[in-house]
Design a protein around this motif. Structure first.
Motif, PDB file in Angstrom:
ATOM      1  N   GLN A 152       8.155   6.139  -3.513  1.00 54.51           N
ATOM      2  CA  GLN A 152       6.978   5.629  -2.833  1.00 54.51           C
ATOM      3  C   GLN A 152       5.903   5.122  -3.790  1.00 54.51           C
ATOM      4  OE1 GLN A 152       6.484   8.941   0.590  1.00 54.51           O
ATOM      5  NE2 GLN A 152       6.895   9.740  -1.449  1.00 54.51           N
ATOM      6  N   ALA A 153       5.277   4.018  -3.399  1.00 57.26           N
ATOM      7  CA  ALA A 153       4.083   3.540  -4.090  1.00 57.26           C
ATOM      8  C   ALA A 153       2.906   4.358  -3.576  1.00 57.26           C
ATOM      9  CB  ALA A 153       3.878   2.058  -3.805  1.00 57.26           C
ATOM     10  N   HIS A 154       2.238   5.071  -4.466  1.00 54.62           N
ATOM     11  CA  HIS A 154       1.172   5.986  -4.064  1.00 54.62           C
ATOM     12  C   HIS A 154      -0.076   5.245  -3.582  1.00 54.62           C
ATOM     13  CE1 HIS A 154      -0.090  10.406  -5.109  1.00 54.62           C
ATOM     14  NE2 HIS A 154      -0.448  10.076  -3.884  1.00 54.62           N
ATOM     15  N   HIS A 155      -0.163   3.980  -3.922  1.00 56.96           N
ATOM     16  CA  HIS A 155      -1.314   3.154  -3.555  1.00 56.96           C
ATOM     17  C   HIS A 155      -0.889   1.709  -3.717  1.00 56.96           C
ATOM     18  CE1 HIS A 155      -5.463   1.620  -3.460  1.00 56.96           C
ATOM     19  NE2 HIS A 155      -5.849   2.826  -3.084  1.00 56.96           N
ATOM     20  N   VAL A 156      -1.582   0.792  -3.050  1.00 55.37           N
ATOM     21  CA  VAL A 156      -1.278  -0.620  -3.242  1.00 55.37           C
ATOM     22  C   VAL A 156      -1.834  -1.074  -4.594  1.00 55.37           C
ATOM     23  CG1 VAL A 156      -3.395  -1.475  -2.117  1.00 55.37           C
ATOM     24  CG2 VAL A 156      -1.316  -2.891  -2.148  1.00 55.37           C
ATOM     25  N   GLN A 158      20.099  -0.838  -7.041  1.00 58.78           N
ATOM     26  CA  GLN A 158      21.413  -1.262  -7.524  1.00 58.78           C
ATOM     27  C   GLN A 158      21.969  -0.296  -8.557  1.00 58.78           C
ATOM     28  OE1 GLN A 158      20.434  -5.166  -8.933  1.00 58.78           O
ATOM     29  NE2 GLN A 158      20.340  -6.060  -6.885  1.00 58.78           N
ATOM     30  N   GLN A 159      21.074   0.316  -9.324  1.00 64.79           N
ATOM     31  CA  GLN A 159      21.488   1.292 -10.327  1.00 64.79           C
ATOM     32  C   GLN A 159      21.775   2.661  -9.714  1.00 64.79           C
ATOM     33  OE1 GLN A 159      18.051   1.062 -12.923  1.00 64.79           O
ATOM     34  NE2 GLN A 159      19.016  -0.441 -14.275  1.00 64.79           N
ATOM     35  N   GLY A 160      21.495   2.818  -8.438  1.00 65.28           N
ATOM     36  CA  GLY A 160      21.726   4.092  -7.774  1.00 65.28           C
ATOM     37  C   GLY A 160      20.657   5.132  -8.043  1.00 65.28           C
ATOM     38  N   LYS A 161      19.504   4.706  -8.574  1.00 74.02           N
ATOM     39  CA  LYS A 161      18.447   5.656  -8.910  1.00 74.02           C
ATOM     40  C   LYS A 161      17.535   5.972  -7.726  1.00 74.02           C
ATOM     41  CE  LYS A 161      18.332   4.375 -13.813  1.00 74.02           C
ATOM     42  NZ  LYS A 161      17.512   3.818 -14.925  1.00 74.02           N
ATOM     43  N   ILE A 162      17.463   5.068  -6.762  1.00 76.55           N
ATOM     44  CA  ILE A 162      16.695   5.318  -5.560  1.00 76.55           C
ATOM     45  C   ILE A 162      17.511   4.842  -4.357  1.00 76.55           C
ATOM     46  CG2 ILE A 162      14.504   5.008  -6.768  1.00 76.55           C
ATOM     47  CD1 ILE A 162      14.196   2.328  -5.260  1.00 76.55           C
ATOM     48  N   LEU A 163      17.213   5.394  -3.185  1.00 76.41           N
ATOM     49  CA  LEU A 163      17.898   4.976  -1.966  1.00 76.41           C
ATOM     50  C   LEU A 163      16.992   4.192  -1.034  1.00 76.41           C
ATOM     51  CD1 LEU A 163      19.995   8.168  -1.143  1.00 76.41           C
ATOM     52  CD2 LEU A 163      20.664   6.156  -2.465  1.00 76.41           C
ATOM     53  N   TYR A 164      15.762   4.666  -0.851  1.00 77.38           N
ATOM     54  CA  TYR A 164      14.816   4.019   0.053  1.00 77.38           C
ATOM     55  C   TYR A 164      13.468   3.861  -0.649  1.00 77.38           C
ATOM     56  CZ  TYR A 164      18.194   5.499   3.622  1.00 77.38           C
ATOM     57  OH  TYR A 164      19.339   5.708   4.360  1.00 77.38           O
ATOM     58  N   VAL A 165      12.640   2.954  -0.100  1.00 81.31           N
ATOM     59  CA  VAL A 165      11.315   2.704  -0.661  1.00 81.31           C
ATOM     60  C   VAL A 165      10.267   2.984   0.401  1.00 81.31           C
ATOM     61  CG1 VAL A 165       9.787   1.022  -1.770  1.00 81.31           C
ATOM     62  CG2 VAL A 165      12.263   0.919  -2.174  1.00 81.31           C
ATOM     63  N   GLY A 166       9.203   3.653  -0.006  1.00 84.88           N
ATOM     64  CA  GLY A 166       8.091   3.934   0.894  1.00 84.88           C
ATOM     65  C   GLY A 166       6.771   3.563   0.253  1.00 84.88           C
ATOM     66  N   SER A 167       5.723   3.593   1.061  1.00 80.75           N
ATOM     67  CA  SER A 167       4.380   3.294   0.573  1.00 80.75           C
ATOM     68  C   SER A 167       3.439   4.428   0.951  1.00 80.75           C
ATOM     69  CB  SER A 167       3.873   1.969   1.165  1.00 80.75           C
ATOM     70  OG  SER A 167       3.823   2.044   2.582  1.00 80.75           O
ATOM     71  N   SER A 168       2.235   4.361   0.419  1.00 81.74           N
ATOM     72  CA  SER A 168       1.212   5.350   0.750  1.00 81.74           C
ATOM     73  C   SER A 168      -0.148   4.686   0.627  1.00 81.74           C
ATOM     74  CB  SER A 168       1.300   6.552  -0.196  1.00 81.74           C
ATOM     75  OG  SER A 168       0.347   7.538   0.146  1.00 81.74           O
ATOM     76  N   ASN A 169      -0.975   4.912   1.615  1.00 78.47           N
ATOM     77  CA  ASN A 169      -2.345   4.388   1.613  1.00 78.47           C
ATOM     78  C   ASN A 169      -2.417   2.865   1.689  1.00 78.47           C
ATOM     79  OD1 ASN A 169      -3.440   7.097   1.221  1.00 78.47           O
ATOM     80  ND2 ASN A 169      -2.655   6.924  -0.861  1.00 78.47           N
ATOM     81  N   PHE A 170      -1.431   2.238   2.317  1.00 77.61           N
ATOM     82  CA  PHE A 170      -1.444   0.796   2.506  1.00 77.61           C
ATOM     83  C   PHE A 170      -2.231   0.457   3.781  1.00 77.61           C
ATOM     84  CE2 PHE A 170       2.294  -1.329   0.112  1.00 77.61           C
ATOM     85  CZ  PHE A 170       2.068  -0.547  -1.014  1.00 77.61           C
ATOM     86  N   ALA A 171      -2.943  -0.651   3.741  1.00 78.56           N
ATOM     87  CA  ALA A 171      -3.565  -1.190   4.949  1.00 78.56           C
ATOM     88  C   ALA A 171      -2.496  -1.906   5.769  1.00 78.56           C
ATOM     89  CB  ALA A 171      -4.686  -2.160   4.578  1.00 78.56           C
ATOM     90  N   GLY A 172      -2.823  -2.239   7.008  1.00 79.74           N
ATOM     91  CA  GLY A 172      -1.860  -2.919   7.853  1.00 79.74           C
ATOM     92  C   GLY A 172      -1.399  -4.239   7.272  1.00 79.74           C
ATOM     93  N   TRP A 173      -2.341  -5.012   6.695  1.00 86.29           N
ATOM     94  CA  TRP A 173      -1.950  -6.311   6.147  1.00 86.29           C
ATOM     95  C   TRP A 173      -1.136  -6.167   4.873  1.00 86.29           C
ATOM     96  CZ3 TRP A 173      -3.741  -8.568   1.514  1.00 86.29           C
ATOM     97  CH2 TRP A 173      -4.807  -7.924   0.864  1.00 86.29           C
ATOM     98  N   HIS A 174      -1.315  -5.042   4.141  1.00 86.36           N
ATOM     99  CA  HIS A 174      -0.457  -4.782   2.977  1.00 86.36           C
ATOM    100  C   HIS A 174       0.984  -4.554   3.440  1.00 86.36           C
ATOM    101  CE1 HIS A 174      -4.293  -3.070   0.971  1.00 86.36           C
ATOM    102  NE2 HIS A 174      -4.109  -4.307   0.554  1.00 86.36           N
ATOM    103  N   LEU A 175       1.119  -3.793   4.529  1.00 87.34           N
ATOM    104  CA  LEU A 175       2.455  -3.528   5.064  1.00 87.34           C
ATOM    105  C   LEU A 175       3.122  -4.831   5.497  1.00 87.34           C
ATOM    106  CD1 LEU A 175       1.613  -0.383   7.225  1.00 87.34           C
ATOM    107  CD2 LEU A 175       2.854  -0.398   5.051  1.00 87.34           C
TER     108      LEU A 175
END
Length: 322
Positions: free
Chosen positions: A124-128, A146-163
């Motif tokens: 997860q990105a802790h902030h934009v 692709q390297q198998g180091k992460i499976l999913y991506v998340g965000s934190s503290n994003f505004a609606g337009w950032h999402l």
């Protein structure tokens, strides 16, 4: 335990997420291990942390504690959906923070080493990062996947337009994009209802509310003070600001026969797009008590009364236009 999908993904997680921010600074390693073991016994499989947690800059104290817990074996890593975050300052050099491709690569490798695992379930990105384009962000995340180091991506503290920007950028690359968003959301703090929650619902992003008890204000603070327990200065300042609402809230909880903390969690579980509020127990007792929230079914009358006490927001632009 009734597991739920994290956003639109196929990943199944517990409807409460174990937050680990207290592990290290406020909860000993021994007690942290016991809490995580008990969480598994109770069916909680979703744990959240960050590379900056632990109180010592650049050391990743909390991730290291979790890593040593994983290293004990016994299926601990296999049964855990581990989510960690990057963005914060981890050193004195300019590229030891934020979301450049360079820092994403280095921060991920460092978290993997501290966590003693070869992959992160949700990174997860802790902030934009307003200075890094989403094209760079997604390219770096694609490489990690692709390297198998992460499976999913998340965000934190994003505004609606950032999402929206993040998801449209990912779509152009034919990449899945964000599956989760950690937002500050509780009965007292409801601004995300205007645009963040509708955006998450539309894009299939699971909301993971942080500070679900508003720093303790929704956790029975008046009851505790009546029993002679002290409160932190900042909490007492906020209590003075919101005392009338908190008094009404705790009275309603008494009528429901439920602890205020559990009502606050149960209310969040009723909200649109919410996957799993983050609980941050300092003690085993707090962990055990939190599970009661999953059994509380707030009826329409209780929900309406909570909205009267803590007015929320309508979806934008209706919130501020006709």
């Amino acid at each position: 335990m009734d597991y739920v999908n994290l956003g639109r993904s196929g990943l199944l997680v517990s409807p409460l997420c174990l937050g680990t921010m207290n592990f290290g600074p406020r909860t000993s390693e021994e007690d942290s291990f016991a809490i995580m073991d008990r969480a598994h016994e109770l069916g909680l499989n979703f744990f959240d942390t960050a590379n900056t947690y632990g109180g010592k800059r650049g050391e990743g104290v909390t991730e290291r504690i979790i890593g040593r817990w994983f290293a004990q074996g016994g299926g601990r890593r296999e049964r855990t959906v581990i989510a960690t975050k990057l963005y914060g300052d981890m050193g004195d050099w300019p590229n030891e923070r934020r979301l450049s491709a360079l820092n994403i690569r280095r921060a991920c490798d460092a978290s993997l080493k501290r966590l003693q695992t070869d992959y992160i379930d949700v990174y997860q990105a802790h902030h934009v990062d307003r200075n890094t384009p989403f094209e760079e962000f997604w390219e770096a995340m694609e490489v990690l996947r692709q390297q198998g180091k992460i499976l999913y991506v998340g965000s934190s503290n994003f505004a609606g337009w950032h999402l929206a920007k993040a998801q449209e950028s990912a779509a152009r690359r034919r990449f899945m994009g964000l599956v989760s968003e950690q937002s500050h959301y509780n009965l007292l703090t409801r601004a995300v209802e205007m645009e963040v929650l509708p955006a998450c619902e539309d894009y299939g992003i699971g909301v993971i509310p942080w500070s679900p008890l508003a720093g303790g204000l929704l956790g029975g603070v008046l009851r505790k003070l009546d029993k002679g327990r002290s409160g932190a200065d900042h909490m007492l300042q906020q209590l003075d600001k919101h005392r009338d609402k908190i008094e009404q809230y705790e009275k309603l909880c008494d009528e429901l026969g439920e602890h205020p903390a559990n009502v606050a969690l149960a209310w969040l579980l009723k909200q649109r797009a919410v996957t799993a509020p983050i609980i941050g127990p300092r003690t085993m007792e707090q962990l055990q008590e939190s599970l009661r929230a999953l059994e509380i079914d707030l009826d329409d009358a209780a929900l309406a009364r909570l909205d009267e006490i803590f007015p929320g927001h309508r979806t934008a632009p209706e919130d501020y236009a006709w």
